[in-house]
Design a protein around this motif. Structure first.
Motif, PDB file in Angstrom:
ATOM      1  N   THR A  46       0.847  -1.196   0.000  1.00  0.00           N
ATOM      2  CA  THR A  46       0.000   0.000   0.000  1.00  0.00           C
ATOM      3  C   THR A  46       0.878   1.239   0.000  1.00  0.00           C
ATOM      4  N   THR A  47       0.279   2.377  -0.221  1.00  0.00           N
ATOM      5  CA  THR A  47       1.013   3.633  -0.384  1.00  0.00           C
ATOM      6  C   THR A  47       1.824   4.028   0.837  1.00  0.00           C
ATOM      7  N   ASP A  48       1.492   3.518   1.995  1.00  0.00           N
ATOM      8  CA  ASP A  48       2.245   3.878   3.205  1.00  0.00           C
ATOM      9  C   ASP A  48       3.426   2.944   3.480  1.00  0.00           C
ATOM     10  N   SER A  96       7.099   1.232   3.364  1.00  0.00           N
ATOM     11  CA  SER A  96       8.468   1.733   3.212  1.00  0.00           C
ATOM     12  C   SER A  96       9.105   1.061   2.004  1.00  0.00           C
ATOM     13  N   ASP A 125      -4.032   1.479  -3.268  1.00  0.00           N
ATOM     14  CA  ASP A 125      -4.593   2.216  -2.138  1.00  0.00           C
ATOM     15  C   ASP A 125      -5.263   1.208  -1.207  1.00  0.00           C
ATOM     16  N   ASP A 126      -5.919   1.681  -0.185  1.00  0.00           N
ATOM     17  CA  ASP A 126      -6.528   0.788   0.806  1.00  0.00           C
ATOM     18  C   ASP A 126      -7.667  -0.048   0.241  1.00  0.00           C
ATOM     19  N   HIS A 164       9.718   6.047   1.574  1.00  0.00           N
ATOM     20  CA  HIS A 164       8.438   5.387   1.362  1.00  0.00           C
ATOM     21  C   HIS A 164       8.230   5.156  -0.125  1.00  0.00           C
ATOM     22  N   HIS A 207       5.776   5.684  -2.055  1.00  0.00           N
ATOM     23  CA  HIS A 207       5.124   6.737  -2.837  1.00  0.00           C
ATOM     24  C   HIS A 207       6.106   7.786  -3.342  1.00  0.00           C
TER      25      HIS A 207
END
Length: 141
Positions: free
Chosen positions: A18-20, A22, A43-44, A82, A84
């Motif tokens: 997911t985008t969060d 590392s 995304d989530d 991260h 992203h």
């Protein structure tokens, strides 16, 4: 043959984060799957938002072998970064697309993996160039 038919005949394990996540998580996820060449970012809700190709991850991990990056810079990038920050914009195809069109698209992009999405942009699979070459050589394409 449609992309959906190809995915059913030649499934590939897909490395996703997911985008969060590392960069360290992304690298671990990619390396955990034997055939995975890219990490796809969702995304989530599972919608595709980006990807990080194998070469980009390798360049980050092996940056200490380049004179332009210090080991400290690399460590900060991997351990503090991260996904992203470095992900690329994806160029997916739909599951209902013609496989020949998808392969043309994959070759034009110069990537090794082509993400496949549904109508809601959820990642449903990946067309892997190596799997395509194996099928072609075996006469299945």
């Amino acid at each position: 043959m449609t992309v959906a038919e190809w995915l059913a005949a030649a499934p590939v394990e897909v490395a996703t984060v997911t985008t969060d996540a590392s960069l360290e998580d992304a690298v671990d996820r990619m390396l955990a799957l034997a055939g995975s060449r890219s990490v796809f970012v969702t995304d989530d809700d599972g919608r595709l938002v980006g990807y990080l190709p194998h070469r980009r991850l390798a360049a980050l991990l092996l940056a200490e072998f380049r004179r332009s990056h210090s080991p400290r810079h690399l460590s900060e990038r991997i351990h503090g970064g991260h996904i992203h920050e470095l992900m690329h914009r994806p160029h997916p195809v739909g599951a209902d697309a013609d496989l020949a069109h998808a392969l043309h698209h994959l070759l034009d992009l110069g990537d090794e993996d082509l993400p496949v999405i549904d109508a809601d942009r959820r990642l449903v699979g990946v067309i892997n160039l190596t799997a395509v070459l194996r099928a072609f050589r075996a006469g299945r394409l």
